[in-house]
Design a protein around this motif. Structure first.
Motif, PDB file in Angstrom:
ATOM      1  N   THR A 116      37.924  28.334 -30.701  1.00 31.39           N
ATOM      2  CA  THR A 116      38.751  29.182 -29.850  1.00 31.39           C
ATOM      3  C   THR A 116      40.188  29.148 -30.351  1.00 31.39           C
ATOM      4  O   THR A 116      40.607  28.181 -31.002  1.00 31.39           O
ATOM      5  N   GLN A 117      40.917  30.217 -30.031  1.00 36.12           N
ATOM      6  CA  GLN A 117      42.322  30.301 -30.443  1.00 36.12           C
ATOM      7  C   GLN A 117      43.111  30.943 -29.312  1.00 36.12           C
ATOM      8  O   GLN A 117      42.696  31.955 -28.745  1.00 36.12           O
ATOM      9  N   ASP A 118      44.263  30.342 -28.996  1.00 39.42           N
ATOM     10  CA  ASP A 118      45.095  30.836 -27.911  1.00 39.42           C
ATOM     11  C   ASP A 118      46.556  30.720 -28.321  1.00 39.42           C
ATOM     12  O   ASP A 118      46.959  29.700 -28.881  1.00 39.42           O
ATOM     13  N   LYS A 119      47.342  31.747 -28.078  1.00 39.00           N
ATOM     14  CA  LYS A 119      48.778  31.702 -28.340  1.00 39.00           C
ATOM     15  C   LYS A 119      49.468  31.182 -27.081  1.00 39.00           C
ATOM     16  O   LYS A 119      49.107  31.568 -25.968  1.00 39.00           O
ATOM     17  N   ALA A 120      50.465  30.324 -27.266  1.00 38.94           N
ATOM     18  CA  ALA A 120      51.178  29.766 -26.121  1.00 38.94           C
ATOM     19  C   ALA A 120      52.675  29.751 -26.388  1.00 38.94           C
ATOM     20  O   ALA A 120      53.121  29.648 -27.533  1.00 38.94           O
ATOM     21  N   LYS A 121      53.431  29.860 -25.286  1.00 35.06           N
ATOM     22  CA  LYS A 121      54.892  29.801 -25.355  1.00 35.06           C
ATOM     23  C   LYS A 121      55.372  28.971 -24.166  1.00 35.06           C
ATOM     24  O   LYS A 121      54.890  29.155 -23.042  1.00 35.06           O
ATOM     25  N   TRP A 122      56.296  28.051 -24.433  1.00 30.02           N
ATOM     26  CA  TRP A 122      56.878  27.236 -23.381  1.00 30.02           C
ATOM     27  C   TRP A 122      58.379  27.474 -23.368  1.00 30.02           C
ATOM     28  O   TRP A 122      59.029  27.430 -24.416  1.00 30.02           O
ATOM     29  N   GLN A 123      58.916  27.668 -22.167  1.00 32.34           N
ATOM     30  CA  GLN A 123      60.355  27.867 -22.040  1.00 32.34           C
ATOM     31  C   GLN A 123      60.856  27.046 -20.856  1.00 32.34           C
ATOM     32  O   GLN A 123      60.186  26.923 -19.837  1.00 32.34           O
ATOM     33  N   TRP A 124      62.068  26.480 -21.042  1.00 34.53           N
ATOM     34  CA  TRP A 124      62.684  25.656 -20.000  1.00 34.53           C
ATOM     35  C   TRP A 124      63.133  26.567 -18.864  1.00 34.53           C
ATOM     36  O   TRP A 124      63.904  27.501 -19.065  1.00 34.53           O
ATOM     37  N   LYS A 125      62.633  26.315 -17.671  1.00 36.75           N
ATOM     38  CA  LYS A 125      62.994  27.084 -16.471  1.00 36.75           C
ATOM     39  C   LYS A 125      63.367  26.093 -15.377  1.00 36.75           C
ATOM     40  O   LYS A 125      62.494  25.428 -14.812  1.00 36.75           O
ATOM     41  N   GLY A 126      64.653  25.973 -15.098  1.00 40.13           N
ATOM     42  CA  GLY A 126      65.117  25.083 -14.030  1.00 40.13           C
ATOM     43  C   GLY A 126      65.024  23.627 -14.409  1.00 40.13           C
ATOM     44  O   GLY A 126      65.960  23.060 -14.960  1.00 40.13           O
ATOM     45  N   ASP A 127      63.875  23.012 -14.148  1.00 39.89           N
ATOM     46  CA  ASP A 127      63.711  21.585 -14.438  1.00 39.89           C
ATOM     47  C   ASP A 127      62.379  21.254 -15.094  1.00 39.89           C
ATOM     48  O   ASP A 127      61.928  20.113 -15.081  1.00 39.89           O
ATOM     49  N   ALA A 128      61.721  22.268 -15.685  1.00 35.79           N
ATOM     50  CA  ALA A 128      60.421  22.026 -16.326  1.00 35.79           C
ATOM     51  C   ALA A 128      60.167  23.092 -17.383  1.00 35.79           C
ATOM     52  O   ALA A 128      60.781  24.157 -17.381  1.00 35.79           O
ATOM     53  N   PHE A 129      59.238  22.789 -18.278  1.00 32.80           N
ATOM     54  CA  PHE A 129      58.779  23.764 -19.265  1.00 32.80           C
ATOM     55  C   PHE A 129      57.649  24.574 -18.645  1.00 32.80           C
ATOM     56  O   PHE A 129      56.673  24.012 -18.142  1.00 32.80           O
ATOM     57  N   VAL A 130      57.786  25.891 -18.688  1.00 32.01           N
ATOM     58  CA  VAL A 130      56.794  26.788 -18.112  1.00 32.01           C
ATOM     59  C   VAL A 130      56.050  27.460 -19.259  1.00 32.01           C
ATOM     60  O   VAL A 130      56.665  28.009 -20.173  1.00 32.01           O
ATOM     61  N   ARG A 131      54.713  27.407 -19.189  1.00 39.77           N
ATOM     62  CA  ARG A 131      53.881  27.994 -20.241  1.00 39.77           C
ATOM     63  C   ARG A 131      53.554  29.440 -19.912  1.00 39.77           C
ATOM     64  O   ARG A 131      53.247  29.789 -18.775  1.00 39.77           O
ATOM     65  N   SER A 132      53.588  30.270 -20.950  1.00 41.15           N
ATOM     66  CA  SER A 132      53.205  31.665 -20.832  1.00 41.15           C
ATOM     67  C   SER A 132      52.518  32.093 -22.115  1.00 41.15           C
ATOM     68  O   SER A 132      52.410  31.304 -23.068  1.00 41.15           O
ATOM     69  N   THR A 133      52.066  33.334 -22.148  1.00 40.43           N
ATOM     70  CA  THR A 133      51.487  33.898 -23.359  1.00 40.43           C
ATOM     71  C   THR A 133      52.550  34.759 -24.020  1.00 40.43           C
ATOM     72  O   THR A 133      53.128  35.627 -23.340  1.00 40.43           O
ATOM     73  N   PRO A 134      52.856  34.533 -25.308  1.00 50.80           N
ATOM     74  CA  PRO A 134      53.883  35.347 -25.966  1.00 50.80           C
ATOM     75  C   PRO A 134      53.534  36.829 -25.920  1.00 50.80           C
ATOM     76  O   PRO A 134      52.359  37.197 -25.951  1.00 50.80           O
ATOM     77  N   ALA A 135      54.551  37.681 -25.828  1.00 46.56           N
ATOM     78  CA  ALA A 135      54.346  39.135 -25.744  1.00 46.56           C
ATOM     79  C   ALA A 135      53.517  39.662 -26.906  1.00 46.56           C
ATOM     80  O   ALA A 135      52.654  40.506 -26.723  1.00 46.56           O
ATOM     81  N   GLU A 136      53.771  39.155 -28.133  1.00 46.06           N
ATOM     82  CA  GLU A 136      53.025  39.662 -29.289  1.00 46.06           C
ATOM     83  C   GLU A 136      51.540  39.314 -29.223  1.00 46.06           C
ATOM     84  O   GLU A 136      50.719  39.980 -29.810  1.00 46.06           O
ATOM     85  N   ALA A 137      51.160  38.274 -28.442  1.00 43.76           N
ATOM     86  CA  ALA A 137      49.744  37.915 -28.314  1.00 43.76           C
ATOM     87  C   ALA A 137      49.056  38.835 -27.305  1.00 43.76           C
ATOM     88  O   ALA A 137      47.856  39.041 -27.384  1.00 43.76           O
ATOM     89  N   ARG A 138      49.820  39.411 -26.352  1.00 43.12           N
ATOM     90  CA  ARG A 138      49.229  40.285 -25.335  1.00 43.12           C
ATOM     91  C   ARG A 138      49.015  41.692 -25.848  1.00 43.12           C
ATOM     92  O   ARG A 138      48.135  42.397 -25.402  1.00 43.12           O
ATOM     93  N   SER A 139      49.834  42.148 -26.792  1.00 44.20           N
ATOM     94  CA  SER A 139      49.708  43.521 -27.282  1.00 44.20           C
ATOM     95  C   SER A 139      48.851  43.566 -28.533  1.00 44.20           C
ATOM     96  O   SER A 139      49.257  43.148 -29.583  1.00 44.20           O
ATOM     97  N   VAL A 140      47.640  44.076 -28.375  1.00 50.01           N
ATOM     98  CA  VAL A 140      46.721  44.136 -29.508  1.00 50.01           C
ATOM     99  C   VAL A 140      46.349  45.572 -29.775  1.00 50.01           C
ATOM    100  O   VAL A 140      46.202  46.384 -28.947  1.00 50.01           O
TER     101      VAL A 140
END
Length: 192
Positions: free
Chosen positions: A168-192
């Motif tokens: 399996t393969q999954d793209k991930a992105k973490w960004q500091w929001k307030g007081d924690a790292f929040v995981r999301s899916t990068p925009a380029e991984a959503r647009s296929v």
């Protein structure tokens, strides 16, 4: 048979005075260019101290950290590092991808965010775990860009899949929001 006349090219003959003049000219250019460097950037991000009050800090050294991996007799390896300012404080953090030095298979990775405390001679410390080795994932293409951590996570669709061969393969992105790292899916991984 006559050879065409070749004029004497006096400028192609070198003498010590030519070398001395060249060396002096190069030295002058180097000296002047060291004084004509562009100024420091003055734009500040929200929450950062003014430019004149902070000093350039070295990123945390992953070799100085004790990572929470159980490797038995095998060593712990830092297989990838990426650095950048993730929380906007003007000081770089280090993202370390770590695994056990196993002889076969694909050992799972841990992905950790390291920070350097402000105290003199303090060791770097782990402030966040982005990928826990218990999740049986391998982190690939780990990078820090624009204040975010991105990675491709390779995993397994079931426990029956051999550890040599993630399927399996999954793209991930973490960004500091307030007081924690929040995981999301990068925009380029959503647009296929």
């Amino acid at each position: 048979m006559q050879h065409p006349a070749v004029p004497e090219l006096a400028h192609t003959t070198t003498s010590p005075i030519h070398w001395l003049a060249t060396a002096a000219a190069v030295s002058a250019v180097v000296a002047v260019s060291s004084f004509l460097q562009p100024g420091a950037a003055t734009a500040a991000q929200p929450g950062t101290p003014p430019v004149g009050t902070r000093t350039a800090a070295a990123p945390p050294d992953a070799a100085a950290v004790h990572f929470p991996l159980e490797c038995g007799p095998a060593k712990i390896l830092v297989v990838k590092k990426a650095t950048g300012d993730l929380d906007g404080d003007g000081r770089p953090e280090t993202v370390a991808v770590v695994r056990c030095d196993a002889g076969s298979g694909t050992p799972p990775n841990g992905v950790y965010v390291l920070t350097q405390p402000h105290e003199a001679h303090a060791k770097p410390r782990i402030v966040a775990t982005l990928v826990d080795p218990k999740d049986r994932l391998t982190a690939d293409d780990v990078a820090v860009r624009d204040g975010a951590v991105t990675a491709t996570l390779l995993g397994y669709s079931s426990s029956a899949v051999p550890s040599c061969c993630p399927d399996t393969q999954d793209k991930a992105k973490w960004q500091w929001k307030g007081d924690a790292f929040v995981r999301s899916t990068p925009a380029e991984a959503r647009s296929v």
